[in-house]
Write a protein that holds these residues in place. Structure first.
Motif, PDB file in Angstrom:
ATOM      1  N   ASP A 153      -5.574  -9.950  -1.763  1.00  0.00           N
ATOM      2  CA  ASP A 153      -4.331  -9.636  -1.059  1.00  0.00           C
ATOM      3  C   ASP A 153      -3.114 -10.281  -1.710  1.00  0.00           C
ATOM      4  O   ASP A 153      -1.976  -9.932  -1.406  1.00  0.00           O
ATOM      5  CB  ASP A 153      -4.421 -10.032   0.416  1.00  0.00           C
ATOM      6  CG  ASP A 153      -4.605 -11.517   0.626  1.00  0.00           C
ATOM      7  OD1 ASP A 153      -5.385 -12.139  -0.113  1.00  0.00           O
ATOM      8  OD2 ASP A 153      -3.967 -12.053   1.543  1.00  0.00           O
TER       9      ASP A 153
ATOM     10  N   ARG B 139       0.382  -8.670  -3.590  1.00  0.00           N
ATOM     11  CA  ARG B 139       1.765  -8.492  -3.119  1.00  0.00           C
ATOM     12  C   ARG B 139       2.738  -9.414  -3.854  1.00  0.00           C
ATOM     13  O   ARG B 139       3.921  -9.146  -3.887  1.00  0.00           O
ATOM     14  CB  ARG B 139       1.860  -8.703  -1.614  1.00  0.00           C
ATOM     15  CG  ARG B 139       1.716 -10.156  -1.202  1.00  0.00           C
ATOM     16  CD  ARG B 139       1.754 -10.344   0.273  1.00  0.00           C
ATOM     17  NE  ARG B 139       0.406 -10.061   0.759  1.00  0.00           N
ATOM     18  CZ  ARG B 139       0.076  -9.998   2.007  1.00  0.00           C
ATOM     19  NH1 ARG B 139       0.965 -10.192   2.932  1.00  0.00           N
ATOM     20  NH2 ARG B 139      -1.161  -9.742   2.362  1.00  0.00           N
TER      21      ARG B 139
ATOM     22  N   ARG C  76       1.255  -4.657 -10.417  1.00  0.00           N
ATOM     23  CA  ARG C  76       0.925  -3.912  -9.203  1.00  0.00           C
ATOM     24  C   ARG C  76       0.809  -2.424  -9.492  1.00  0.00           C
ATOM     25  O   ARG C  76       0.348  -1.657  -8.653  1.00  0.00           O
ATOM     26  CB  ARG C  76       1.979  -4.157  -8.112  1.00  0.00           C
ATOM     27  CG  ARG C  76       1.828  -5.536  -7.487  1.00  0.00           C
ATOM     28  CD  ARG C  76       2.772  -5.754  -6.328  1.00  0.00           C
ATOM     29  NE  ARG C  76       4.118  -6.024  -6.834  1.00  0.00           N
ATOM     30  CZ  ARG C  76       5.197  -5.317  -6.512  1.00  0.00           C
ATOM     31  NH1 ARG C  76       5.124  -4.309  -5.686  1.00  0.00           N
ATOM     32  NH2 ARG C  76       6.371  -5.642  -7.033  1.00  0.00           N
TER      33      ARG C  76
ATOM     34  N   MET D 260      -8.626  -5.034  -5.169  1.00  0.00           N
ATOM     35  CA  MET D 260      -9.335  -4.320  -4.102  1.00  0.00           C
ATOM     36  C   MET D 260     -10.765  -4.819  -3.931  1.00  0.00           C
ATOM     37  O   MET D 260     -11.324  -4.704  -2.844  1.00  0.00           O
ATOM     38  CB  MET D 260      -9.309  -2.816  -4.372  1.00  0.00           C
ATOM     39  CG  MET D 260      -7.922  -2.222  -4.151  1.00  0.00           C
ATOM     40  SD  MET D 260      -7.825  -0.472  -4.604  1.00  0.00           S
ATOM     41  CE  MET D 260      -8.956   0.243  -3.419  1.00  0.00           C
TER      42      MET D 260
ATOM     43  N   CYS E 105     -10.137  -7.587  -1.623  1.00  0.00           N
ATOM     44  CA  CYS E 105      -9.421  -7.188  -0.413  1.00  0.00           C
ATOM     45  C   CYS E 105      -9.190  -5.683  -0.470  1.00  0.00           C
ATOM     46  O   CYS E 105      -8.257  -5.222  -1.130  1.00  0.00           O
ATOM     47  CB  CYS E 105      -8.086  -7.931  -0.326  1.00  0.00           C
ATOM     48  SG  CYS E 105      -7.061  -7.456   1.071  1.00  0.00           S
TER      49      CYS E 105
ATOM     50  N   GLY F 291      -7.800  -3.598   1.305  1.00  0.00           N
ATOM     51  CA  GLY F 291      -6.466  -3.150   1.689  1.00  0.00           C
ATOM     52  C   GLY F 291      -5.388  -3.453   0.667  1.00  0.00           C
ATOM     53  O   GLY F 291      -4.222  -3.126   0.868  1.00  0.00           O
TER      54      GLY F 291
ATOM     55  N   PHE G 169      -4.632  -2.074  -1.982  1.00  0.00           N
ATOM     56  CA  PHE G 169      -3.970  -0.885  -2.515  1.00  0.00           C
ATOM     57  C   PHE G 169      -2.613  -0.647  -1.858  1.00  0.00           C
ATOM     58  O   PHE G 169      -1.729  -0.031  -2.433  1.00  0.00           O
ATOM     59  CB  PHE G 169      -4.856   0.355  -2.365  1.00  0.00           C
ATOM     60  CG  PHE G 169      -4.953   0.858  -0.951  1.00  0.00           C
ATOM     61  CD1 PHE G 169      -4.050   1.788  -0.469  1.00  0.00           C
ATOM     62  CD2 PHE G 169      -5.956   0.394  -0.114  1.00  0.00           C
ATOM     63  CE1 PHE G 169      -4.136   2.244   0.836  1.00  0.00           C
ATOM     64  CE2 PHE G 169      -6.052   0.840   1.186  1.00  0.00           C
ATOM     65  CZ  PHE G 169      -5.134   1.765   1.670  1.00  0.00           C
ATOM     66  N   GLN G 170      -2.428  -1.137  -0.648  1.00  0.00           N
ATOM     67  CA  GLN G 170      -1.154  -0.950   0.055  1.00  0.00           C
ATOM     68  C   GLN G 170       0.005  -1.614  -0.682  1.00  0.00           C
ATOM     69  O   GLN G 170       1.158  -1.255  -0.472  1.00  0.00           O
ATOM     70  CB  GLN G 170      -1.236  -1.525   1.466  1.00  0.00           C
ATOM     71  CG  GLN G 170      -2.247  -0.836   2.335  1.00  0.00           C
ATOM     72  CD  GLN G 170      -2.442  -1.553   3.662  1.00  0.00           C
ATOM     73  OE1 GLN G 170      -1.861  -2.590   3.919  1.00  0.00           O
ATOM     74  NE2 GLN G 170      -3.281  -0.978   4.508  1.00  0.00           N
ATOM     75  N   HIS G 171      -0.302  -2.589  -1.519  1.00  0.00           N
ATOM     76  CA  HIS G 171       0.741  -3.315  -2.239  1.00  0.00           C
ATOM     77  C   HIS G 171       0.885  -2.853  -3.684  1.00  0.00           C
ATOM     78  O   HIS G 171       1.670  -3.430  -4.437  1.00  0.00           O
ATOM     79  CB  HIS G 171       0.451  -4.824  -2.197  1.00  0.00           C
ATOM     80  CG  HIS G 171       0.374  -5.344  -0.806  1.00  0.00           C
ATOM     81  ND1 HIS G 171       1.472  -5.456   0.015  1.00  0.00           N
ATOM     82  CD2 HIS G 171      -0.679  -5.741  -0.072  1.00  0.00           C
ATOM     83  CE1 HIS G 171       1.103  -5.927   1.176  1.00  0.00           C
ATOM     84  NE2 HIS G 171      -0.195  -6.110   1.152  1.00  0.00           N
TER      85      HIS G 171
ATOM     86  N   SER H 171       2.266  -0.747  -6.695  1.00  0.00           N
ATOM     87  CA  SER H 171       3.597  -0.175  -6.907  1.00  0.00           C
ATOM     88  C   SER H 171       3.553   1.341  -6.878  1.00  0.00           C
ATOM     89  O   SER H 171       4.505   1.993  -6.504  1.00  0.00           O
ATOM     90  CB  SER H 171       4.165  -0.637  -8.248  1.00  0.00           C
ATOM     91  OG  SER H 171       4.454  -1.997  -8.218  1.00  0.00           O
TER      92      SER H 171
ATOM     93  N   MET I  66       0.696   4.751  -6.302  1.00  0.00           N
ATOM     94  CA  MET I  66      -0.654   5.215  -5.994  1.00  0.00           C
ATOM     95  C   MET I  66      -1.267   5.937  -7.200  1.00  0.00           C
ATOM     96  O   MET I  66      -2.446   6.197  -7.224  1.00  0.00           O
ATOM     97  CB  MET I  66      -0.646   6.162  -4.781  1.00  0.00           C
ATOM     98  CG  MET I  66      -0.284   5.476  -3.509  1.00  0.00           C
ATOM     99  SD  MET I  66      -1.434   4.136  -3.152  1.00  0.00           S
ATOM    100  CE  MET I  66      -0.864   3.588  -1.591  1.00  0.00           C
TER     101      MET I  66
END
Length: 83
Positions: free
Chosen positions: A44, A47, A54, A64, A67, A69, A71-73, A75, A77
């Protein structure tokens, strides 16, 4: 300051990923070796990585692993694998 000293940071990351990584210099937040060390147990932290990392597929996938999740951070997709 120790946040700019790569050798000190590498050693410190072995003991306290989160606090050390958050205070790193911009140059070290863009250093793939440093970021990889930090992400081994704390994905994580992506970020706090540089935007360049990123947006790096290998870096995002490494984050990933620690963590899902993270991928939410990312830059972009575009760096994520497509299934």
């Amino acid at each position: 300051m120790y946040c700019d000293d790569e050798e000190v940071v590498i050693e410190a990351l072995k003991y306290d990923n989160r606090n050390v990584f958050e205070c790193l210099s911009s140059d070290l937040k863009n250093d793939k070796e440093i970021v990889s060390l930090a992400f081994r147990t704390s994905g994580d932290l992506i970020r706090y990585a540089s935007e360049e990392l990123r947006n790096d597929k290998e870096t995002v996938l490494l984050a990933m692993k620690g963590c899902p999740g993270a991928f939410q951070h990312a830059s972009s997709m575009d760096c994520l694998p497509v299934r």
